[in-house]
Motif scaffolding. Structure first.
Motif, mmCIF file in Angstrom:
data_model
loop_
_atom_site.group_PDB
_atom_site.id
_atom_site.type_symbol
_atom_site.label_atom_id
_atom_site.label_comp_id
_atom_site.label_asym_id
_atom_site.label_seq_id
_atom_site.Cartn_x
_atom_site.Cartn_y
_atom_site.Cartn_z
ATOM 1 N N GLU A 291 11.384 -6.928 3.006
ATOM 2 C CA GLU A 291 11.145 -6.380 1.414
ATOM 3 C C GLU A 291 10.979 -7.753 0.690
ATOM 4 O OE1 GLU A 291 14.615 -4.224 0.269
ATOM 5 O OE2 GLU A 291 14.026 -2.617 1.514
ATOM 6 N N PRO A 292 9.763 -8.607 0.821
ATOM 7 C CA PRO A 292 9.420 -9.763 0.207
ATOM 8 C C PRO A 292 9.687 -9.775 -1.040
ATOM 9 C CG PRO A 292 7.605 -8.891 1.650
ATOM 10 C CD PRO A 292 8.794 -7.665 1.623
ATOM 11 N N ASP A 295 9.617 -12.458 -7.083
ATOM 12 C CA ASP A 295 9.409 -13.696 -7.735
ATOM 13 C C ASP A 295 8.499 -14.753 -7.020
ATOM 14 O OD1 ASP A 295 10.887 -15.776 -9.637
ATOM 15 O OD2 ASP A 295 10.752 -16.756 -7.816
ATOM 16 N N ALA A 296 7.374 -15.349 -8.033
ATOM 17 C CA ALA A 296 6.493 -15.999 -7.320
ATOM 18 C C ALA A 296 6.824 -17.371 -6.525
ATOM 19 C CB ALA A 296 5.581 -16.548 -8.419
ATOM 20 N N GLN A 297 8.116 -18.133 -7.211
ATOM 21 C CA GLN A 297 8.573 -19.071 -6.430
ATOM 22 C C GLN A 297 9.178 -18.926 -5.245
ATOM 23 O OE1 GLN A 297 11.110 -21.450 -9.027
ATOM 24 N NE2 GLN A 297 11.344 -23.199 -7.491
ATOM 25 N N GLU A 298 10.005 -17.832 -5.190
ATOM 26 C CA GLU A 298 10.735 -17.488 -3.747
ATOM 27 C C GLU A 298 9.514 -16.923 -2.841
ATOM 28 O OE1 GLU A 298 13.997 -17.594 -2.733
ATOM 29 O OE2 GLU A 298 14.133 -18.857 -4.470
ATOM 30 N N ALA A 299 8.716 -16.503 -3.410
ATOM 31 C CA ALA A 299 7.455 -15.694 -2.294
ATOM 32 C C ALA A 299 6.821 -16.692 -1.699
ATOM 33 C CB ALA A 299 6.687 -14.839 -3.049
ATOM 34 N N PRO A 370 -5.043 -8.736 0.163
ATOM 35 C CA PRO A 370 -4.908 -7.582 -0.455
ATOM 36 C C PRO A 370 -3.511 -7.190 -0.934
ATOM 37 C CG PRO A 370 -4.952 -7.201 1.870
ATOM 38 C CD PRO A 370 -5.068 -8.457 1.571
ATOM 39 N N TRP A 371 -2.602 -8.167 -0.844
ATOM 40 C CA TRP A 371 -1.168 -7.957 -1.429
ATOM 41 C C TRP A 371 -0.684 -9.275 -2.107
ATOM 42 C CZ3 TRP A 371 -2.201 -7.941 3.659
ATOM 43 C CH2 TRP A 371 -1.918 -8.912 4.386
ATOM 44 N N LYS A 372 0.250 -9.229 -2.875
ATOM 45 C CA LYS A 372 0.898 -10.287 -3.640
ATOM 46 C C LYS A 372 2.089 -11.087 -2.643
ATOM 47 C CE LYS A 372 -0.604 -9.537 -8.314
ATOM 48 N NZ LYS A 372 -0.102 -9.180 -9.644
ATOM 49 N N GLY A 373 2.387 -12.301 -2.711
ATOM 50 C CA GLY A 373 3.608 -12.654 -2.114
ATOM 51 C C GLY A 373 3.249 -12.868 -0.440
ATOM 52 N N ALA A 374 4.254 -13.341 0.166
ATOM 53 C CA ALA A 374 4.222 -13.859 1.319
ATOM 54 C C ALA A 374 3.608 -12.915 2.353
ATOM 55 C CB ALA A 374 5.632 -14.530 1.999
ATOM 56 N N LEU A 375 4.235 -11.740 2.516
ATOM 57 C CA LEU A 375 4.099 -10.741 3.476
ATOM 58 C C LEU A 375 3.948 -9.289 2.533
ATOM 59 C CD1 LEU A 375 6.570 -11.267 6.270
ATOM 60 C CD2 LEU A 375 4.371 -10.953 6.689
ATOM 61 N N PRO A 376 3.326 -8.314 3.102
ATOM 62 C CA PRO A 376 3.279 -7.151 2.595
ATOM 63 C C PRO A 376 4.480 -6.207 3.163
ATOM 64 C CG PRO A 376 1.756 -6.896 4.489
ATOM 65 C CD PRO A 376 2.287 -8.438 4.386
ATOM 66 N N PRO A 377 5.282 -5.455 2.187
ATOM 67 C CA PRO A 377 6.385 -4.788 2.637
ATOM 68 C C PRO A 377 5.867 -3.651 4.054
ATOM 69 C CG PRO A 377 6.314 -4.642 0.211
ATOM 70 C CD PRO A 377 5.091 -5.354 0.839
ATOM 71 N N ASP A 431 -10.992 10.109 4.442
ATOM 72 C CA ASP A 431 -10.882 10.021 3.034
ATOM 73 C C ASP A 431 -11.680 8.754 2.435
ATOM 74 O OD1 ASP A 431 -9.414 7.675 3.297
ATOM 75 O OD2 ASP A 431 -7.504 8.816 3.705
ATOM 76 N N GLY A 432 -12.327 8.131 3.196
ATOM 77 C CA GLY A 432 -13.258 6.985 3.000
ATOM 78 C C GLY A 432 -12.613 5.764 2.062
ATOM 79 N N ASP A 433 -11.257 5.882 2.269
ATOM 80 C CA ASP A 433 -10.476 4.772 1.618
ATOM 81 C C ASP A 433 -10.438 3.405 2.451
ATOM 82 O OD1 ASP A 433 -9.007 3.051 0.130
ATOM 83 O OD2 ASP A 433 -7.163 4.351 0.199
ATOM 84 N N ILE A 434 -11.533 2.856 2.181
ATOM 85 C CA ILE A 434 -11.597 1.178 3.271
ATOM 86 C C ILE A 434 -10.915 0.181 2.397
ATOM 87 C CG2 ILE A 434 -12.886 -0.061 4.754
ATOM 88 C CD1 ILE A 434 -15.080 2.201 4.555
ATOM 89 N N SER A 435 -9.580 0.299 2.278
ATOM 90 C CA SER A 435 -8.882 -0.816 1.495
ATOM 91 C C SER A 435 -8.362 -1.844 2.180
ATOM 92 C CB SER A 435 -7.612 0.118 0.936
ATOM 93 O OG SER A 435 -6.683 0.341 1.926
ATOM 94 N N GLY A 436 -8.245 -3.125 1.441
ATOM 95 C CA GLY A 436 -7.794 -4.132 1.999
ATOM 96 C C GLY A 436 -6.526 -4.069 3.035
ATOM 97 N N ILE A 437 -5.600 -3.419 2.553
ATOM 98 C CA ILE A 437 -4.409 -3.213 3.425
ATOM 99 C C ILE A 437 -4.751 -2.437 4.847
ATOM 100 C CG2 ILE A 437 -3.375 -1.204 2.482
ATOM 101 C CD1 ILE A 437 -1.340 -4.014 3.167
#
Length: 602
Positions: A291-292, A295-299, A370-377, A431-437
Motif C-alpha cells: 500500500e505505497p 506522501d510525495a517525499q515518502e514515495a 500510469p500511476w503516482k508513487g513508487a509502485l501501484p498498489p 471493452d476497448g480500455d487499453i489503459s496504462g495500468i
C-alpha cells in the motif's frame, strides 16, 4: 511449516504479553453484570468502546475458553452470552432453559468446593438469579440481548474471570483434562494431543463466527481408523499457539498493520528479527510496499530504495535502515464454505522479498508512469484485470484465482500467471480500455517470461518502457501501425462515432491478414482528405504517411494470418507506445523540428 511458524510467533507474542495464555481467548465482551457480596444483582456496566465513527463496539477481553462451541450445548466459565449466563435471549429460546442450566452447572463443578468469598458470592448470584430481573436492572437496554457478558463483584476493579483464585482453579482444570498423548507434528514433542481446533475469525468472506483451517468432517478425509481431528496429531499447546497467533494477526483493530486484503484473499504477515523494533520496521516496510505511501517525499524515498536494490545495493545499505536478514512470513487465506483455503504461503528474508518487489517494479515500468508513487498498489492491478464498465471496474468482477497468483508472483519472483495475459488480451478486445495500468501488466508478464526463460537474474529490456522505433517484432509493429491508422482517421474525421479501434481492434490484433489490407486501403482516403485541407492538415498527412511507411517497411511482405497470445500482448503494447509517443511530443517552441515533422503533435 505454516503451523510451526505461527506457533513460534505465538511464543514471541506471549513473551511480550500481547496474546492470552493457554486456556484463554480474546473474545468480544459488551457488558458486565455487577453483583453484591450477598449475590444480589445490582446493575449493568456497559463495556463497549466508541470508535472514530461514533459506533459502539464490544471490548476484547481475555476470557477462559476450553473448546469451540458448535451446534451442541457448551457453557464457558465466568462469561458467556446472555442466553447461557442469564437465561435471556431475543430469539425463540427453544434451548434457553438447557443452556442456562448448563452454564450454572459448569460454574458449580469448578467453584463448589472453593471457600473464596468472591467465588461464593458469584455462585450465590447464579443460584438466586431470576431471568426476568435482567430487564429491571439499571443500565439495561435491548441491545444487550444475546451479547457476551462478564461478572464483577461490587467494589472490585477486576472481573470474576480475572480473580486469581478463579484463574488457579481454571488452569488446574484445563491442564488435567483427559487427552491422549503422542508426537506433535508442529513442535516434534511428545505431548497431550488436542482434538478441537478453534475457529479462525475475521477472514473476509468467511462465516462471521469463524472458519476452520484444519478440519475433518467426512470419512474421505480420515485414515488409519482415526476420527475427526484425531487425524491431525497436534498437541493442545500447539493448537492454541497457532490459532491464537493467527487470530491476533487477523484482528480488525485500527492499530493492526499486519493485515492486507488482496482480491478475495485476506493476507497476514509477520517478521522474525533480532529485536522487536527491527521486526516492526520490517512489517511497516512490507505494508508500504503493498500500500505505497501517498506522501510525495515518502514515495520518492521508497522508490529510490527500490531502484538501489534493483541495481544490486544491499537493503541494509539504503537509507531505510532495515536489516536484510530479517526472516519474513506472508500467508494468504481465502474463504471456502465453513473452512479456509491457503491461497499462498511465502517465507523469505526481507532482502530477497525486497528484490522481488524491485523486479516487479522494473517489469511494470512504463514511460510515463500510469500511476503516482513508487509502485501501484496491488489492488489497483487487480482492478485492471476486471471488466471495465463505463471506465470503472467492480471488486466482484476480479477473477478470484488471479488475485492469489499475482500476489504469489510478486512475493516470490516467479512467473506471473499465464492466464493474466490471456485475461488482459480479452479485456482489450471486449471493452476497448487499453489503459496504462493494463499495458504495464501486459509488459510485466512478457518481460518476466523472457527473463526467466533466459535464466537471467537481472531484468532484460525484452519489452521497452516507451516507444521503440527499432523493434522488428511483428506484433509490436502491427500495434504501432494500427495506432497510426486510427490517428489518420481521427484527424480526417474528428467527430466520428466509431473509430477503427472500436470496430476492428479485436480482429486486427488476432488475425492481422484479414483486416489490415482493408485498413490500409481506407487510410489512403483519410490522408487524401487531409492533403486537401489547410497547411496544418497537409503537414499532419505528411507526418502520418511517413510514420506508416516506416512501420510497414519493417514488416514482412506477407502479413501473419494470426498472432498468438503473447504477440497480441505485444500488439497492445505497440499500440499504446505509439499513441503515447504522439501525445507526449514536445510543443513546437521546445524543439527544432520542422512544422512538417511536428504535424501529428496533439
Amino acid at each position: 511449516m505454516i503451523l510451526t511458524a505461527l506457533n513460534d510467533y505465538y511464543q514471541r507474542l506471549a513473551a511480550q504479553q500481547q496474546v492470552p495464555q493457554p486456556g484463554f481467548s480474546a473474545e468480544n465482551i459488551s457488558f458486565a453484570l455487577v453483583f453484591s457480596a450477598a449475590g444480589e444483582p445490582l446493575q449493568i456496566d456497559d463495556l463497549r468502546i466508541q470508535d472514530d465513527k461514533g459506533k459502539f463496539r464490544p471490548r476484547p477481553l481475555y476470557v477462559p475458553v476450553d473448546k469451540r462451541r458448535t451446534s451442541g450445548i457448551h457453557a464457558y466459565v465466568g462469561w458467556d452470552k446472555t442466553a447461557y449466563a442469564l437465561g435471556v435471549t431475543a430469539g425463540d429460546g427453544k434451548r434457553l432453559a438447557d443452556e442456562h442450566e448448563a452454564f450454572k452447572q459448569r460454574q458449580r463443578n469448578l467453584f463448589a468446593d472453593s471457600d473464596d468469598p468472591e467465588l461464593r458470592a458469584f455462585l450465590a448470584l447464579l443460584e438466586a438469579w431470576q431471568p426476568p430481573r435482567f430487564h429491571t436492572l439499571p443500565g439495561y437496554h435491548e441491545e444487550l440481548l444475546d451479547k457476551n457478558l462478564v461478572f464483577r463483584l461490587d467494589g472490585q476493579q477486576h472481573f470474576v474471570h480475572e480473580h486469581p483464585p478463579m484463574r488457579t482453579l481454571w488452569n488446574e482444570t484445563f491442564t488435567v483434562q483427559d487427552s491422549d498423548s503422542g508426537p506433535c507434528l508442529v513442535t516434534g514433542e511428545h505431548a497431550p494431543l488436542g482434538l478441537d481446533h478453534p475457529a479462525i475469525r475475521n477472514v473476509n468472506g468467511a462465516q462471521s463466527s469463524g472458519a476452520s483451517l484444519i478440519s475433518f468432517n467426512a470419512g474421505a478425509y480420515e485414515s488409519y481408523g482415526h476420527k475427526g481431528q484425531a487425524n491431525a496429531s497436534i498437541s493442545k499447546q500447539a493448537i492454541f499457539g497457532y490459532s491464537t497467533a493467527l487470530n491476533h494477526l487477523l484482528r480488525r483493530d485500527n492499530d493492526n498493520h499486519q493485515r492486507l486484503t488482496i482480491g478475495d484473499a485476506t493476507v497476514v504477515f509477520w517478521a522474525q528479527a533480532a529485536d522487536t523494533t527491527q521486526a516492526e520496521a520490517a512489517e511497516m516496510f512490507f505494508k508500504a510496499l503493498n500500500e505505497p505511501p501517498t506522501d510525495a517525499q515518502e514515495a520518492a524515498r521508497l522508490g529510490s530504495a527500490l531502484a538501489q536494490v534493483a541495481n544490486g545495493t544491499a537493503l541494509a545499505e539504503t537509507d531505510l535502515g532495515l536489516a536484510g536478514d530479517t526472516q519474513f512470513f506472508v500467508l494468504g487465506l481465502a474463504p471456502n464454505a465453513a473452512r479456509l483455503s491457503v491461497r499462498f504461503w511465502c517465507v523469505n528474508t526481507l532482502e530477497q522479498l525486497t528484490r522481488h518487489f524491485a523486479r516487479h517494479r522494473q517489469d511494470l515500468a512504463l514511460d510515463p508512469l500510469p500511476w503516482k508513487g513508487a509502485l501501484p498498489p496491488i489492488w489497483r492491478l487487480l482492478y485492471a484485470v476486471a471488466p471495465s464498465r463505463d471506465g470503472r471496474a467492480k471488486a466482484e468482477d476480479i477473477p478470484s484465482h488471479l488475485a492469489g497468483e499475482i500476489a504469489r508472483a510478486i512475493f516470490t519472483g516467479q512467473r506471473y500467471p499465464q492466464s493474466l495475459l490471456s485475461n488482459l488480451v480479452m479485456r482489450f478486445r471486449n471493452d476497448g480500455d487499453i489503459s496504462g495500468i493494463r499495458i504495464a501488466l501486459c509488459k510485466a508478464v512478457l518481460t518476466r517470461n523472457a527473463r526467466l526463460a533466459a535464466g537471467q537474474q537481472s531484468p532484460i529490456e525484452e519489452m521497452p518502457v516507451s516507444l521503440d522505433p527499432h523493434s522488428t517484432h511483428p506484433g509490436y509493429l502491427l500495434g504501432r501501425l494500427f495506432a497510426e491508422l486510427e490517428n489518420a482517421q481521427a484527424r480526417a474525421i474528428p467527430n466520428t462515432n466509431a473509430t477503427i479501434a472500436d470496430r476492428y481492434y479485436g480482429a486486427a490484433s488476432a488475425t492481422p491478414a484479414s483486416v489490415f489490407p482493408l485498413l490500409l486501403r481506407n487510410v489512403k482516403n483519410h490522408l487524401a482528405k487531409l492533403r486537401k485541407g489547410n497547411e496544418k492538415d497537409q503537414a499532419i498527412a505528411g507526418a502520418i504517411s511517413r510514420s506508416i511507411r516506416e512501420i510497414v517497411d519493417g514488416l514482412d511482405e506477407r502479413l501473419p494470418k494470426s498472432l498468438k497470445i503473447e504477440d497480441q500482448g505485444r500488439f497492445a503494447i505497440g499500440y499504446y507506445h505509439q499513441t503515447q509517443a504522439r501525445f507526449n511530443k514536445k510543443k513546437p517552441s521546445e524543439n527544432t523540428e520542422t512544422p512538417e515533422d511536428q504535424g501529428d503533435a496533439q
